[in-house]
Motif scaffolding. Structure first.
Motif, mmCIF file in Angstrom:
data_model
loop_
_atom_site.group_PDB
_atom_site.id
_atom_site.type_symbol
_atom_site.label_atom_id
_atom_site.label_comp_id
_atom_site.label_asym_id
_atom_site.label_seq_id
_atom_site.Cartn_x
_atom_site.Cartn_y
_atom_site.Cartn_z
ATOM 1 N N MET A 211 72.312 44.758 78.601
ATOM 2 C CA MET A 211 73.809 44.161 77.700
ATOM 3 C C MET A 211 73.972 44.006 76.458
ATOM 4 O O MET A 211 74.958 44.143 75.686
ATOM 5 C CB MET A 211 74.227 43.507 78.762
ATOM 6 C CG MET A 211 74.083 44.378 80.321
ATOM 7 S SD MET A 211 75.670 45.268 80.521
ATOM 8 C CE MET A 211 74.734 46.274 81.107
ATOM 9 N N LYS A 212 73.222 43.749 75.642
ATOM 10 C CA LYS A 212 73.160 42.795 74.206
ATOM 11 C C LYS A 212 73.546 44.501 73.407
ATOM 12 O O LYS A 212 73.928 44.041 72.603
ATOM 13 C CB LYS A 212 72.149 42.279 74.071
ATOM 14 C CG LYS A 212 71.500 41.566 72.867
ATOM 15 C CD LYS A 212 70.534 40.259 72.187
ATOM 16 C CE LYS A 212 70.432 40.348 71.014
ATOM 17 N NZ LYS A 212 69.750 39.953 70.300
ATOM 18 N N ALA A 213 72.626 44.665 73.938
ATOM 19 C CA ALA A 213 72.668 46.589 72.527
ATOM 20 C C ALA A 213 73.530 46.990 73.303
ATOM 21 O O ALA A 213 74.227 47.352 72.321
ATOM 22 C CB ALA A 213 71.056 47.375 73.501
ATOM 23 N N PHE A 214 74.330 46.813 74.742
ATOM 24 C CA PHE A 214 75.740 47.640 74.600
ATOM 25 C C PHE A 214 76.407 47.029 73.572
ATOM 26 O O PHE A 214 77.531 48.088 72.983
ATOM 27 C CB PHE A 214 75.991 47.491 76.219
ATOM 28 C CG PHE A 214 75.197 47.898 77.271
ATOM 29 C CD1 PHE A 214 74.524 49.213 76.719
ATOM 30 C CD2 PHE A 214 76.071 48.824 78.596
ATOM 31 C CE1 PHE A 214 73.941 49.759 78.177
ATOM 32 C CE2 PHE A 214 75.431 49.940 79.614
ATOM 33 C CZ PHE A 214 74.146 50.063 79.231
ATOM 34 N N GLU A 215 76.765 45.705 73.613
ATOM 35 C CA GLU A 215 77.815 44.966 73.019
ATOM 36 C C GLU A 215 77.870 45.604 71.334
ATOM 37 O O GLU A 215 78.010 45.118 71.068
ATOM 38 C CB GLU A 215 77.755 43.741 73.265
ATOM 39 C CG GLU A 215 77.165 43.067 74.408
ATOM 40 C CD GLU A 215 78.681 42.568 74.764
ATOM 41 O OE1 GLU A 215 79.838 43.056 73.883
ATOM 42 O OE2 GLU A 215 79.173 42.608 76.065
ATOM 43 N N GLY A 216 76.386 45.558 71.567
ATOM 44 C CA GLY A 216 76.081 46.401 69.665
ATOM 45 C C GLY A 216 77.007 47.774 68.701
ATOM 46 O O GLY A 216 77.066 47.320 68.477
ATOM 47 N N ASP A 217 77.754 48.616 69.963
ATOM 48 C CA ASP A 217 78.714 49.488 70.144
ATOM 49 C C ASP A 217 78.979 50.064 71.410
ATOM 50 O O ASP A 217 78.268 50.345 71.803
ATOM 51 C CB ASP A 217 77.509 50.641 69.042
ATOM 52 C CG ASP A 217 78.482 51.509 68.901
ATOM 53 O OD1 ASP A 217 79.612 51.896 68.750
ATOM 54 O OD2 ASP A 217 77.494 52.421 68.433
ATOM 55 N N LEU A 218 80.167 49.237 71.783
ATOM 56 C CA LEU A 218 80.227 49.337 72.938
ATOM 57 C C LEU A 218 81.132 50.978 73.103
ATOM 58 O O LEU A 218 81.188 51.429 74.436
ATOM 59 C CB LEU A 218 81.411 48.686 73.455
ATOM 60 C CG LEU A 218 81.062 47.460 73.571
ATOM 61 C CD1 LEU A 218 82.291 46.208 73.773
ATOM 62 C CD2 LEU A 218 80.017 47.349 74.956
ATOM 63 N N ALA A 219 80.944 51.846 71.892
ATOM 64 C CA ALA A 219 81.711 52.658 72.187
ATOM 65 C C ALA A 219 80.321 54.394 71.719
ATOM 66 O O ALA A 219 81.039 55.334 71.714
ATOM 67 C CB ALA A 219 82.571 53.420 70.192
ATOM 68 N N HIS A 220 79.225 53.623 71.932
ATOM 69 C CA HIS A 220 77.701 54.576 72.067
ATOM 70 C C HIS A 220 77.569 54.985 72.903
ATOM 71 O O HIS A 220 78.162 55.178 73.972
ATOM 72 C CB HIS A 220 76.810 53.827 71.697
ATOM 73 C CG HIS A 220 75.604 53.782 71.859
ATOM 74 N ND1 HIS A 220 74.952 54.902 72.188
ATOM 75 C CD2 HIS A 220 75.358 54.641 70.693
ATOM 76 C CE1 HIS A 220 73.467 55.569 71.437
ATOM 77 N NE2 HIS A 220 73.986 55.164 70.571
ATOM 78 N N GLY A 221 78.020 57.182 72.524
ATOM 79 C CA GLY A 221 77.945 57.512 73.714
ATOM 80 C C GLY A 221 76.881 58.035 74.542
ATOM 81 O O GLY A 221 76.002 57.399 74.605
ATOM 82 N N CYS A 222 76.987 57.964 75.814
ATOM 83 C CA CYS A 222 75.691 58.224 77.044
ATOM 84 C C CYS A 222 74.854 58.282 76.974
ATOM 85 O O CYS A 222 73.733 58.667 76.821
ATOM 86 C CB CYS A 222 76.459 57.422 78.200
ATOM 87 S SG CYS A 222 77.144 56.494 78.679
ATOM 88 N N MET A 223 75.614 60.509 76.813
ATOM 89 C CA MET A 223 74.678 61.582 76.930
ATOM 90 C C MET A 223 74.483 61.548 75.532
ATOM 91 O O MET A 223 75.234 62.620 75.038
ATOM 92 C CB MET A 223 74.727 62.538 78.147
ATOM 93 C CG MET A 223 74.201 63.801 78.038
ATOM 94 S SD MET A 223 74.894 64.351 79.512
ATOM 95 C CE MET A 223 74.359 66.863 79.291
ATOM 96 N N GLY A 224 73.409 61.965 74.943
ATOM 97 C CA GLY A 224 72.895 62.610 73.052
ATOM 98 C C GLY A 224 72.465 63.860 73.869
ATOM 99 O O GLY A 224 71.919 64.274 75.076
#
Length: 255
Positions: A211-224
């Motif tokens: 969750m801490k990593a999620f907070e670092g970039d909430l717009a980060h796409g899930c599927m690369g």
């Protein structure tokens, strides 16, 4: 004069590390597919050798490390675990869990500080700081293993859940709108990490780290781009360890 640093694999991330080392006044020797590593090893005495190949090329790259360089190897791949380097007889290798991205035509993008452990950890942390990429040195191997599992959980959970969602979802969507799916996928992933490391982990602490990593970039796409290959690799490993991973198997069947 500082000893040189060898960067094995000059892709997007390799170029970032090379720039950081140069900024820290280390001469940098790149190794590409055309480089004769043994010829180079006969002419220089490097401070460290940072292996920056992709995950699929890692084992082949590690086999090329000359014997007298095995006490100064560093690695930075995704999905990295001790089993990936333990059979290569490295002496106190340095490992960094990379939490920044570098894509073609774009500058580096930091999510959170990158944890690093090993004999050359300080060099990596200090060099990255000079190009405004935060990294911090860990206290021990147990902390490193936890951080590697957090990163693996993040990558595999977001990528594989992204395959199931199929809507260009980002990590904010995942945690807010697909929480059950996220936890079902991460449960299977954690089962695999436990088998691969022969260690058990605190599920709540791992989710907090993710969750801490999620907070670092909430717009980060899930599927690369690598998501399907990551799912296939996870299922192959599950087969090898005779693990039942129902959520991952279901996602594979529907994809």
């Amino acid at each position: 004069m500082k000893k040189p640093i060898v960067v094995l694999g000059i892709g997007e991330l390799g170029s970032v590390f090379a720039r950081a080392f140069l900024k820290n006044n280390y001469p940098v020797y790149p190794i590409t597919r055309k480089t004769d590593i043994n010829e180079l090893a006969a002419t220089i005495d490097p401070e460290l050798i940072l292996v920056c190949t992709g995950e699929s090329d890692l084992q082949a790259a590690l086999k090329t490390i000359p014997a007298h360089w095995k006490d100064r190897v560093a690695m930075m791949q995704n999905e990295l675990l001790p089993r990936d380097w333990e059979n290569h007889n490295f002496i106190n290798p340095t490992v960094i869990s990379v939490w920044f991205e570098k894509k073609k035509g774009m500058d580096s993008k930091v999510l959170i500080s990158s944890p690093v452990f090993g004999t050359k950890a300080q060099i990596l942390a200090e060099s990255l700081a000079l190009i405004d990429i935060p990294a911090h040195v860990l206290a021990n191997e147990a902390d490193l293993l936890f951080e590697l599992v957090v990163k693996n959980l993040y990558i595999l959970t977001t990528n594989i859940a992204g395959i199931a969602i199929k809507s260009g979802a980002n990590v904010d969507d995942l945690r807010n709108n697909h929480l059950d799916l996220m936890r079902e996928v991460s449960r299977d992933v954690l089962k695999l990490q436990t088998a691969l490391t022969a260690q058990t982990f605190d599920e709540i602490q791992l989710e907090q780290g993710m969750m801490k990593a999620f907070e670092g970039d909430l717009a980060h796409g899930c599927m690369g781009r690598s998501a399907p290959a990551r799912l296939d690799r996870a299922l192959e490993l599950a087969k090898e360890f005779n693990l039942d991973m129902p959520t991952l198997q279901n996602i594979k069947q529907k994809s």
